[in-house]
Design an enzyme around this catalytic site. Structure first.
Site, PDB file in Angstrom:
ATOM      1  N   GLU A  72      51.259 147.280  64.848  1.00  0.00           N
ATOM      2  CA  GLU A  72      51.255 148.191  65.993  1.00  0.00           C
ATOM      3  C   GLU A  72      51.881 147.500  67.188  1.00  0.00           C
ATOM      4  O   GLU A  72      51.492 146.398  67.559  1.00  0.00           O
ATOM      5  CB  GLU A  72      49.826 148.625  66.363  1.00  0.00           C
ATOM      6  N   GLU A 122      48.081 161.569  71.212  1.00  0.00           N
ATOM      7  CA  GLU A 122      46.802 161.988  70.632  1.00  0.00           C
ATOM      8  C   GLU A 122      45.916 162.550  71.745  1.00  0.00           C
ATOM      9  O   GLU A 122      45.289 161.798  72.491  1.00  0.00           O
ATOM     10  CB  GLU A 122      46.124 160.799  69.949  1.00  0.00           C
ATOM     11  N   LYS A 125      42.046 161.500  71.762  1.00  0.00           N
ATOM     12  CA  LYS A 125      41.685 160.090  71.670  1.00  0.00           C
ATOM     13  C   LYS A 125      40.827 159.669  72.858  1.00  0.00           C
ATOM     14  O   LYS A 125      41.002 160.161  73.976  1.00  0.00           O
ATOM     15  CB  LYS A 125      42.965 159.241  71.617  1.00  0.00           C
ATOM     16  N   GLU A 133      45.636 155.851  76.911  1.00  0.00           N
ATOM     17  CA  GLU A 133      45.375 155.832  75.473  1.00  0.00           C
ATOM     18  C   GLU A 133      45.857 157.092  74.752  1.00  0.00           C
ATOM     19  O   GLU A 133      46.110 157.065  73.552  1.00  0.00           O
ATOM     20  CB  GLU A 133      43.884 155.626  75.201  1.00  0.00           C
TER      21      GLU A 133
END
Length: 259
Positions: A72, A122, A125, A133
Site C-alpha cells: 500500500e 471509501e 470508512k 481516510e
C-alpha cells in the site's frame, strides 16, 4: 515465485500530516529538497528511506535477498490541507516513474514492486485517523476520475504526438484500430518518441508517459522501434532480438497507474 516474500505499507503523506516541521518536498520522489545522508547512503525522499529501513532489518535478520512488495502506498485527495488532487497526482506519478526506473533505493537497485492505494474512495470508512481516510482513491465514490481534466488533456497530447509522427495504424480498419483510449495514447506517444530519435525528453509528454523496455504490442498491433534513420524494427515477442538490441518504448503511464 519468490520463496520468501515481505510486504510493507509506506505512507509519506502521514509524515506531513503528523508533523508541521516535516520537509514538504521530502515526501515526494521528485522533490528538490536537501538530501538526508545516512553513512554512505544519500536520500532525496522519505519513501526510499522507509523502504531501506526494512531492507536493512531483513539483512540483519539473515534475509538480505528477500523480495519486498510495497502493498500500500498513495496520497489522499481531500480531508487535509496537504490532501488534494494536485499533490496526489504529483506523488503517484512521481512514484511510478521512480519505481519503474530501475534506480531502486540506495540500499537495493532494481524495479520496485508497488500497489497504489487505493482504486476508489471509501465513503463509509472510519475517519478516526483523519478526514482524509475516505479520500485515498484514484477515482471518486461514483467512479469518476479525481482529475477528470486529465482525460481532455490526454486527447490533446495524443493529437499533438500524432501530428508530428505517424499514427496511420490507428485509423479505422487499420492494424491498431482496436486499442483502448490508453492504448491509443501509448501508441501515439511511442511513435513521437521513436520519430524523434528516442530522446528521453520526448517521452515525458508533460508527465503523461514513461520509457519502458517491455513491448506493449498487442492483438496484431505492433509498436515500432526505430533503429536507424528512416527504418524500423518490429519486434516479435517470440524472437530473441532483445539480446542484441535494447528495446525502448514510450507508453502512457496512466495505463500502469490504473492497474
Amino acid at each position: 515465485m519468490h520463496p520468501l516474500l515481505s510486504n510493507v505499507n509506506i505512507y509519506p503523506f502521514l509524515g506531513l500530516y503528523g508533523n508541521d516541521h516535516f520537509p514538504f518536498d521530502f515526501a515526494f520522489t521528485d522533490g528538490s529538497n536537501k538530501v538526508l545522508i545516512d553513512g554512505n547512503s544519500v536520500y532525496t525522499n522519505v519513501f526510499d528511506a522507509n523502504l531501506d529501513t526494512l531492507y536493512w532489518a531483513l539483512e540483519k535478520a539473515g534475509y538480505p535477498d528477500m523480495h519486498v512488495i510495497v502493498g500500500e502506498v498513495g496520497w489522499p485527495t481531500d480531508g487535509d490541507k496537504n490532501a488534494n488532487v494536485q499533490n496526489s497526482k504529483r506523488f503517484n506519478m512521481g512514484l511510478l516513474k521512480h519505481a519503474l526506473s530501475g534506480n531502486g533505493t540506495p540500499k537495493r537497485k532494481g524495479i520496485i514492486d508497488i500497489y497504489l492505494f487505493s482504486l476508489i474512495d471509501e465513503d463509509a470508512k472510519s475517519i478516526a485517523p483523519g478526514n482524509f481516510e475516505r479520500h485515498w482513491g484514484i477515482f471518486e465514490f461514483d467512479g469518476r476520475p479525481q482529475n477528470a481534466t486529465e482525460f481532455h488533456y490526454l486527447a490533446e497530447s495524443t493529437d499533438y504526438a500524432c501530428s508530428l509522427s505517424d499514427c496511420t495504424a490507428l485509423g479505422y480498419g487499420s492494424s491498431c484500430n482496436g486499442l483502448t483510449l490508453q492504448g491509443n495514447a501509448s501508441y501515439a506517444f511511442n511513435m513521437y518518441y521513436q520519430v524523434h530519435n528516442q530522446m528521453d525528453w520526448n517521452c515525458d509528454i508533460s508527465g503523461l508517459a514513461i520509457i519502458t523496455d517491455e513491448n506493449p504490442s498487442e492483438k496484431g498491433c505492433q509498436f515500432p522501434v526505430m533503429i536507424s534513420h528512416g527504418s524500423t524494427l518490429l519486434l516479435d515477442q517470440h524472437e530473441g532480438l532483445s539480446n542484441i538490441l535494447k528495446k525502448a518504448f514510450c507508453g502512457y503511464i496512466f495505463l500502469v497507474f490504473l492497474l
